[in-house]
Design an enzyme around this catalytic site. Structure first.
Site, PDB file in Angstrom:
ATOM      1  CE  LYS A  52      10.172 -25.983 -24.426  1.00 31.30           C
ATOM      2  NZ  LYS A  52      11.698 -25.755 -24.790  1.00 31.30           N
ATOM      3  CD  GLN A  96      13.158 -23.138 -26.971  1.00 30.10           C
ATOM      4  OE1 GLN A  96      12.536 -23.178 -26.045  1.00 30.10           O
ATOM      5  NE2 GLN A  96      13.443 -24.131 -27.724  1.00 30.10           N
ATOM      6  CG  ASP A 119      16.500 -27.694 -21.109  1.00 32.21           C
ATOM      7  OD1 ASP A 119      15.760 -28.064 -21.231  1.00 32.21           O
ATOM      8  OD2 ASP A 119      16.791 -26.304 -21.857  1.00 32.21           O
TER       9      ASP A 119
END
Ligand code: NDP
Length: 288
Positions: A52, A96, A119
């Site tokens: 990422k 995460q 997200d």
């Protein structure tokens, strides 16, 4: 001829368009920042975080990595999220998942400011998705929608069958397909005669987490097959390989279009994270 849907190519195009839009003059040199929080040292999660950061640099987003020990307390993690929520150099926050045992995922996801939730997992953003309002869409199903569009798949009136009902893939996938006027069936571990239901699909999306579970008996000739699964298995030569939830060799000859693993949905999830981060920044700056 079966169309192999090239996720690497579509993801590269999306990242290039994110890079272009971040270079535009209207941003007056402002930098977009993405905070990625990793708790613990799970090697797969650590690899995702590194990828990422690489994606961020590629498109012109500033990555801010926060690597915390596995024994981080809920209070300390909450305090970090509060700090990032208030930090003007950070427009997107990603924690995460999965978190180590002992940390409350629901609490963490709900603590991220909805405007910075790239997200798309915050309850407010999932509610906005349900209501059809502008909000970050969860990256994996949003990536699948881009692939279907780029492959020219007609969704309106098509029967889409989604296998899997997780919050990060199956459920939002079903909503996005419904938003585009597909007739949607969602299957899960209690579905009776899965193959029979799947065979009705014009568009079949597999998000199960079981290597090669979807075989020829699940697929109607002419269907479009999207394989979200990423499973690491040991190959015949003893080496570790990635396979999807779809038995590609058995299914590809039947399908009009299919995504491979790797190189299908996987790169799209990362590209959509970049697009969501850009969009979050534009919303925060009143430019979207
Ligand atoms: P989950 O484990 O959260 O969900 C799996 C779903 O599959 C559940 O809804 C479960 O049903 C269903 N299921 C399990 N066994 C069966 C069965 N025998 N028949 C029918 N349905 C079944 O997984 P995720 O949604 O997080 O991930 C699914 C896959 O996608 C994994 O391989 C994961 O690695 C991959 N993935 C890939 C991403 C990418 O970027 N390409 C991103 C995210 C995930 P029930 O609800 O009844 O338990």
């Amino acid at each position: 001829m079966t169309q192999i849907i090239d996720g690497n190519a579509v993801a590269a195009a999306i990242k290039a368009s994110v890079a272009d839009s971040l270079g535009e003059r209207e941003l007056s040199g402002r930098r977009v920042g993405l905070a990625v929080v990793l708790v613990g040292d799970d090697p797969a999660s650590a690899a995702y975080v590194r990828m990422k950061a690489r994606d961020c640099r590629e498109v012109g987003i500033e990555p801010h990595d926060y690597l915390l020990p596995a024994d981080t307390s809920q209070a300390d993690l909450n305090a970090l999220i509060d700090r990032l929520n208030a930090d003007d150099t950070v427009q997107g926050i990603l924690v995460q998942l999965p978190l180590p045992a002992g940390l409350d995922t629901e609490q963490v996801v709900a603590r991220i400011a909805p405007a910075k939730d790239v997200d798309g997992f915050h309850p407010e953003n999932l509610g906005r998705l349900l209501r059809g309002l502008d909000a970050p869409r969860p990256c994996t199903p949003a990536g699948v929608m881009c692939l279907l569009d780029r492959a020219g798949v007609q969704l309106s009136g098509a029967h889409a069958v989604v296998v899997g009902r997780s919050l990060i893939v199956g459920k939002p996938m079903a909503l996005l397909l419904l938003e585009r006027n597909a007739t949607v069936t969602v299957c899960h571990s209690r579905t009776r005669d899965l193959a029979e239901v799947c065979r009705q699909a014009d568009v079949l999306v597999a998000a199960v987490g079981r290597p090669k579970m979807i075989g020829a008996e699940h697929v109607k000739p002419g269907a479009v097959v999207i394989d979200v699964g990423i499973n690491r298995v040991t190959g015949d030569d003893g080496k570790s390989v990635l396979v999807g939830d779809v038995d590609y060799d058995a299914v590809a000859p039947l399908a009009t279009a299919i995504t491979p693993v790797p190189g299908g949905v996987g790169p799209m999830t990362r590209a959509l994270l970049m697009a969501n981060t850009r969009d979050a920044a534009l919303r925060q700056w009143g430019l979207r």
